[in-house]
Scaffold this active site. Structure first.
Site, mmCIF file in Angstrom:
data_model
loop_
_atom_site.group_PDB
_atom_site.id
_atom_site.type_symbol
_atom_site.label_atom_id
_atom_site.label_comp_id
_atom_site.label_asym_id
_atom_site.label_seq_id
_atom_site.Cartn_x
_atom_site.Cartn_y
_atom_site.Cartn_z
ATOM 1 N N ASP A 91 4.873 24.831 -31.798
ATOM 2 C CA ASP A 91 5.604 24.185 -32.912
ATOM 3 C C ASP A 91 6.958 23.758 -31.821
ATOM 4 O O ASP A 91 8.001 24.825 -31.009
ATOM 5 C CB ASP A 91 6.471 24.656 -33.593
ATOM 6 C CG ASP A 91 7.423 24.548 -34.465
ATOM 7 O OD1 ASP A 91 7.394 23.062 -34.731
ATOM 8 O OD2 ASP A 91 7.268 25.319 -36.190
ATOM 9 N N HIS A 92 6.874 22.475 -31.645
ATOM 10 C CA HIS A 92 8.123 21.767 -30.801
ATOM 11 C C HIS A 92 9.626 22.352 -31.826
ATOM 12 O O HIS A 92 10.988 21.180 -30.591
ATOM 13 C CB HIS A 92 8.257 20.351 -30.242
ATOM 14 C CG HIS A 92 8.274 19.752 -29.304
ATOM 15 N ND1 HIS A 92 9.353 20.360 -28.233
ATOM 16 C CD2 HIS A 92 8.351 18.549 -28.058
ATOM 17 C CE1 HIS A 92 9.327 19.565 -26.940
ATOM 18 N NE2 HIS A 92 8.753 18.684 -27.649
ATOM 19 N N ARG A 93 9.599 22.230 -32.863
ATOM 20 C CA ARG A 93 11.607 23.354 -32.986
ATOM 21 C C ARG A 93 11.377 24.169 -32.294
ATOM 22 O O ARG A 93 12.929 24.741 -32.312
ATOM 23 C CB ARG A 93 11.137 23.241 -34.435
ATOM 24 C CG ARG A 93 10.632 21.845 -35.115
ATOM 25 C CD ARG A 93 10.572 22.164 -36.704
ATOM 26 N NE ARG A 93 9.586 23.002 -37.222
ATOM 27 C CZ ARG A 93 9.266 23.453 -38.577
ATOM 28 N NH1 ARG A 93 9.836 23.309 -39.005
ATOM 29 N NH2 ARG A 93 8.430 24.153 -38.683
#
Length: 306
Positions: free
Chosen positions: A278-280
């Site tokens: 999850d790039h967040r």
């Protein structure tokens, strides 16, 4: 700006409702003005439309245009096979994760030549303990080590989107392919268990999955997931993050490859790794560090003792 029934209508009204209504048919009031009754009728119609709409998995979501319906029988003979309830639930969960999580996948490979030699050397010990020592327990142990070393991978994004919830426990799920669909049982406190304990628990949970005996507790609480296709084949894939987890490790089939040691090429057993995240919560540099460290640990499993 005109007022009717306590509502303000006109150019100065810039609420979301007025913007939506701006492209609706004229109201039923004098000179086409929109009345409270028009708003109520519109909301009722929209709610009815949403209730009657097909499932989001078939029509798209988040404003995405739906896939057009096609009569495939026009082109030849067809057969419609109903999806199992498990497959339907899995499809909805994957669809939700894919739409909500900005996915990125980091690819790498690990030299498991010595790891495989260790595993084979311990087969007799494992058999004496009544278990089969596969690569999975070794992967579980290595990942548990890294989840404590790199705690952002052992976290979830807070509902507010403004904080990260780091977990002090290490529970890892592993994907099991069953005739009815994919199941992900969870091994609790992986960091506190031996390889033989992990081998026994993984085998027991996999059998429960295949015989439809998994309990709800058996599939809850995972911090991280491992999906292994090595027994089938492939050189890499992009697994979908099992939200609210922030990462999942995909493992493909290990193969012998020539690796340059500075003087000559040496035959090494290389294991392909695919880390989706999850790039967040996880950035690319952190993901690269994770797969690099995982490769180091799998290359020399003794580093877990340090």
């Amino acid at each position: 700006m005109a007022k009717r029934d306590g509502y303000a209508w006109g150019p100065a009204s810039c609420s979301p409702a007025s913007l939506v209504l701006s492209w609706q048919p004229p109201g039923s009031g004098p000179k086409g003005r929109i009345l409270k009754e028009d708003v109520q009728a519109y909301v009722k119609a929209m709610m009815l439309k949403a209730k009657e709409a097909p499932a989001a998995g078939a029509t798209g979501g988040a404003g995405i245009p739906p896939i057009p319906m096609v009569d495939f029988s026009k082109f030849g003979e067809i057969e419609e096979v109903a999806m199992t309830r498990l497959m339907q639930v899995g499809a909805n969960n994957l669809h939700r994760s894919w739409l909500n999580v900005p996915h990125v996948t980091q690819f790498d490979s690990a030299d498991i030549t010595e790891l495989e030699a260790f595993r084979v050397a311990q087969k007799a010990v494992a058999e004496k303990a009544g278990v089969k020592l596969t690569v999975l327990p070794l992967l579980l142990k290595a990942c548990a080590f890294l989840l404590k070393e790199l705690p952002d991978f052992n976290s979830s994004l807070a509902p507010s989107g403004k904080a990260i919830i780091r977990k002090k426990y290490v529970h890892i799920g592993f994907a099991v392919d069953t005739p009815d669909g994919l199941l992900v049982p969870v091994i609790k406190n992986v960091d506190q268990k031996s390889l033989l304990q992990l081998a026994a628990e993984a085998a027991a949970l996999a059998e429960k999955a295949r015989t439809k005996k998994l309990s709800a507790d058996d599939m809850q609480g995972a911090c991280f997931t491992i999906s292994s296709l090595g027994h089938i084949g492939g050189t890499g894939f992009t697994p979908i993050v099992n939200a609210p987890e922030v990462a999942i490790l995909g493992v493909s089939k290990a193969t012998i490859q020539p690796v340059w040691d500075g003087k000559t090429f040496q035959p090494k057993l290389m294991l392909p790794l695919s880390l989706s995240y999850d790039h967040r919560v996880i950035n690319g540099a952190a993901a690269a560090r994770f797969t690099k460290r995982l490769g180091d640990v799998l290359t020399d499993i003794r580093t877990l003792l340090l």
